[in-house]
Design a protein around this motif. Structure first.
Motif, PDB file in Angstrom:
ATOM      1  N   UNK A 193     -17.343  -2.314  11.597  1.00 17.61           N
ATOM      2  CA  UNK A 193     -18.001  -4.185  10.530  1.00 17.61           C
ATOM      3  C   UNK A 193     -19.610  -4.252  11.671  1.00 17.61           C
ATOM      4  N   UNK A 194     -20.678  -4.870  11.484  1.00 13.16           N
ATOM      5  CA  UNK A 194     -21.173  -4.947  11.823  1.00 13.16           C
ATOM      6  C   UNK A 194     -21.300  -6.181  13.050  1.00 13.16           C
ATOM      7  N   UNK A 195     -19.862  -6.531  13.140  1.00 16.16           N
ATOM      8  CA  UNK A 195     -20.196  -7.528  14.533  1.00 16.16           C
ATOM      9  C   UNK A 195     -19.570  -6.751  15.460  1.00 16.16           C
ATOM     10  N   UNK A 196     -18.547  -5.425  14.934  1.00 10.98           N
ATOM     11  CA  UNK A 196     -18.243  -4.719  15.930  1.00 10.98           C
ATOM     12  C   UNK A 196     -17.252  -4.199  16.303  1.00 10.98           C
ATOM     13  N   UNK A 197     -16.446  -5.286  14.928  1.00  9.20           N
ATOM     14  CA  UNK A 197     -15.133  -4.517  15.828  1.00  9.20           C
ATOM     15  C   UNK A 197     -14.570  -3.048  14.034  1.00  9.20           C
ATOM     16  N   UNK A 198     -13.654  -2.953  14.354  1.00  7.36           N
ATOM     17  CA  UNK A 198     -13.095  -1.901  13.381  1.00  7.36           C
ATOM     18  C   UNK A 198     -12.168  -2.221  12.203  1.00  7.36           C
ATOM     19  N   UNK A 199     -12.102  -2.147  11.183  1.00 14.25           N
ATOM     20  CA  UNK A 199     -11.131  -2.294  10.425  1.00 14.25           C
ATOM     21  C   UNK A 199     -10.756  -1.332   9.366  1.00 14.25           C
ATOM     22  N   UNK A 200      -9.454  -1.566   9.778  1.00 14.32           N
ATOM     23  CA  UNK A 200      -8.293  -0.553   8.513  1.00 14.32           C
ATOM     24  C   UNK A 200      -7.594  -0.573   7.439  1.00 14.32           C
ATOM     25  N   UNK A 201      -7.737   0.227   6.371  1.00 13.73           N
ATOM     26  CA  UNK A 201      -7.130  -0.211   5.274  1.00 13.73           C
ATOM     27  C   UNK A 201      -5.994   1.360   5.061  1.00 13.73           C
ATOM     28  N   UNK A 202      -4.717   0.520   5.085  1.00 19.17           N
ATOM     29  CA  UNK A 202      -3.513   1.686   4.182  1.00 19.17           C
ATOM     30  C   UNK A 202      -2.622   0.483   3.124  1.00 19.17           C
ATOM     31  N   UNK A 203      -3.366   1.853   1.881  1.00 16.11           N
ATOM     32  CA  UNK A 203      -3.109   1.082   0.779  1.00 16.11           C
ATOM     33  C   UNK A 203      -1.948   2.190   0.078  1.00 16.11           C
ATOM     34  N   UNK A 204      -1.591   2.002  -0.369  1.00 20.80           N
ATOM     35  CA  UNK A 204      -0.421   3.159  -1.222  1.00 20.80           C
ATOM     36  C   UNK A 204       0.314   2.447  -2.539  1.00 20.80           C
ATOM     37  N   UNK A 205      -0.037   2.879  -3.393  1.00 20.54           N
ATOM     38  CA  UNK A 205       1.442   2.845  -4.802  1.00 20.54           C
ATOM     39  C   UNK A 205       2.907   3.832  -4.404  1.00 20.54           C
ATOM     40  N   UNK A 206       2.916   4.457  -3.301  1.00 19.35           N
ATOM     41  CA  UNK A 206       3.873   5.001  -3.083  1.00 19.35           C
ATOM     42  C   UNK A 206       4.434   4.885  -1.408  1.00 19.35           C
ATOM     43  N   UNK A 207       4.757   3.301  -1.901  1.00 11.09           N
ATOM     44  CA  UNK A 207       4.767   3.024  -0.308  1.00 11.09           C
ATOM     45  C   UNK A 207       6.548   1.458  -0.396  1.00 11.09           C
ATOM     46  N   UNK A 208       6.987   1.743   0.948  1.00 12.65           N
ATOM     47  CA  UNK A 208       8.679   1.620   0.457  1.00 12.65           C
ATOM     48  C   UNK A 208       8.080   0.673   1.459  1.00 12.65           C
ATOM     49  N   UNK A 209       8.357  -0.778   1.105  1.00  8.45           N
ATOM     50  CA  UNK A 209       8.042  -2.277   1.933  1.00  8.45           C
ATOM     51  C   UNK A 209       8.689  -2.902   3.025  1.00  8.45           C
ATOM     52  N   UNK A 210       8.597  -2.590   4.495  1.00  2.00           N
ATOM     53  CA  UNK A 210       8.790  -3.371   5.582  1.00  2.00           C
ATOM     54  C   UNK A 210       8.048  -4.041   5.973  1.00  2.00           C
ATOM     55  N   UNK A 211       7.605  -4.848   5.268  1.00  7.13           N
ATOM     56  CA  UNK A 211       6.519  -5.623   6.498  1.00  7.13           C
ATOM     57  C   UNK A 211       6.961  -7.155   6.141  1.00  7.13           C
ATOM     58  N   UNK A 212       5.953  -8.290   6.288  1.00  2.00           N
ATOM     59  CA  UNK A 212       6.323  -9.673   5.975  1.00  2.00           C
ATOM     60  C   UNK A 212       5.679 -10.160   4.137  1.00  2.00           C
ATOM     61  N   UNK A 213       4.889  -9.121   3.578  1.00  2.00           N
ATOM     62  CA  UNK A 213       4.782  -9.132   1.951  1.00  2.00           C
ATOM     63  C   UNK A 213       3.656  -7.858   1.407  1.00  2.00           C
ATOM     64  N   UNK A 214       3.507  -8.510   0.586  1.00  2.00           N
ATOM     65  CA  UNK A 214       3.026  -6.876  -0.720  1.00  2.00           C
ATOM     66  C   UNK A 214       1.535  -6.639   0.468  1.00  2.00           C
TER      67      UNK A 214
END
Length: 384
Positions: free
Chosen positions: A252-273
């Protein structure tokens, strides 16, 4: 005070999202309340005409929701000067040609994302709309979700301090149709129909990133097809020729890092989709579609690392819910209202075709990164 009618050509709204979110929860909801209040006291009253290929579906949809007008003749609808705005939520592959026809007919345009399969097509649409003096926008509904609204308020209040990192986790298990019917349409898995997880979802991530955290400058991405064989709505087998998983890392331009994990083959164990985790020097937060929890520096615990005993602390209990301090409507409706204000009274427009092209810039950069196995720079994209 006066009521101003706005004729809207609504193309491709017989699908689930088109019907529920764009027609019923947005356009008709605004109309049922007497129109959208404008700054000068007037009200903008949407008057939709439903356009599509299937007369039975159109007639049934119009009858179910009290819509007076529908037609299968798109040319006739575009030729009517009483209808000023063209909206499309049909298949991505056909959207550029439809949008160009609407622009040539003198219509303003508001489009579902992605507005086109390629950045070049989006920029061509932008140039055409600007040349004709037509206003234009792309749907950016996710920014108006309660969870993301809370994130934006925290950021504006300086809660995070210096931004360190952001992680977007998205997806769920989409059945392959063998024993359990799939809960996503088969076109999502065919390149010729505009399918692919990156083309479908990464335009969302781009406007979310731009709107909440700032411009991305470079990306590296890995794509995978986890389930290469599926069955369609008729039970017929077919080969998947697009990715159904994507993992991306952005600078990111601000110096931070951003990670995206996206999947339609993911059995969810977190707070939301969809969850977005933000880490900052002064505080952190995790947002889903509706809820958001935060932890400030002053309330951050000091965990101990001991592999010999189970963790004694309740790590979830150490986060405080962010309260609902802003009353929000349906997120699609709020996106519609923002664009209609831009259309009617020149309100600010952050959802232009240029923003849509930036989303496709990220899509193409992700594909290039995967193919070339390297980081891809994303320069500033301008209308010029």
């Amino acid at each position: 005070m006066a009521t101003r009618r706005l004729g809207i050509i609504m193309h491709g709204v017989t699908g689930r999202i088109g019907t529920n979110q764009h027609l019923v929860n947005s356009v008709l909801a605004i109309a049922k309340e007497g129109g959208l209040p404008l700054a000068n006291g007037d009200r903008l009253l949407p008057d939709p005409i439903l356009v599509g290929r299937n007369p039975e579906k159109l007639a049934a949809l119009a009858r179910a929701h009290g819509v007076a007008r529908w037609t299968t003749d798109l040319d006739a609808a575009l030729a009517d000067p009483a209808d000023e705005l063209f909206f499309d939520s049909a298949f991505t592959a056909g959207r550029p040609a439809l949008a160009m026809r609407a622009i040539e007919a003198g219509k303003h345009i508001y489009l579902e994302k992605p507005v086109a399969p390629t950045q070049a097509e989006a920029m061509a649409m932008l140039a055409a709309a600007e040349a004709r003096g037509r206003k234009h926008g792309v749907v950016q509904d996710k920014l108006f979700l309660p969870g993301l609204t809370k994130l934006r308020l925290l950021r504006e209040q300086g809660f995070f301090g210096r931004l360190l990192s952001v992680r977007i986790d998205f997806g769920w298990w989409v059945f392959d149709g063998e024993q359990v019917p799939a809960q996503r349409s088969s076109w999502n898995y065919r390149q010729a129909d505009g399918g692919g997880l990156v083309l479908d979802m990464f335009p969302h991530w781009r406007y979310i990133v731009d709107g909440l955290f700032g411009r991305p400058t470079a990306v590296t991405c890995q794509l995978r097809t986890a389930q290469p064989q599926r069955r369609d709505e008729r039970g017929q087998p077919y080969q998947v020729d697009v990715e159904d998983e994507a993992r991306a890392l952005l600078d990111l331009e601000c110096g931070a890092a951003l990670e995206i994990n996206a999947s339609w083959a993911d059995r969810v164990r977190r707070d939301d989709l969809l969850t977005i985790t933000v880490q900052g020097t002064q505080g952190s937060a995790v947002a889903g579609l509706h809820r958001c929890v935060a932890q400030a520096l002053g309330t951050t615990p000091k965990p101990g690392w001991n592999v010999d005993v189970p963790v004694a602390q309740d790590l979830y209990a150490q986060w405080a819910p962010v309260p609902d301090v802003v009353v929000l409507k349906n997120s699609y409706r709020m996106a519609w209202e923002a664009f209609l204000r831009h259309l009617a009274e020149d309100g600010p427009n952050t959802t232009s075709l240029l923003a849509a092209a930036r989303g496709l810039q990220l899509v193409e950069a992700c594909h290039a990164s995967h193919t070339e196995r390297r980081w891809i720079d994303m320069p500033v994209l301008t209308a010029g």
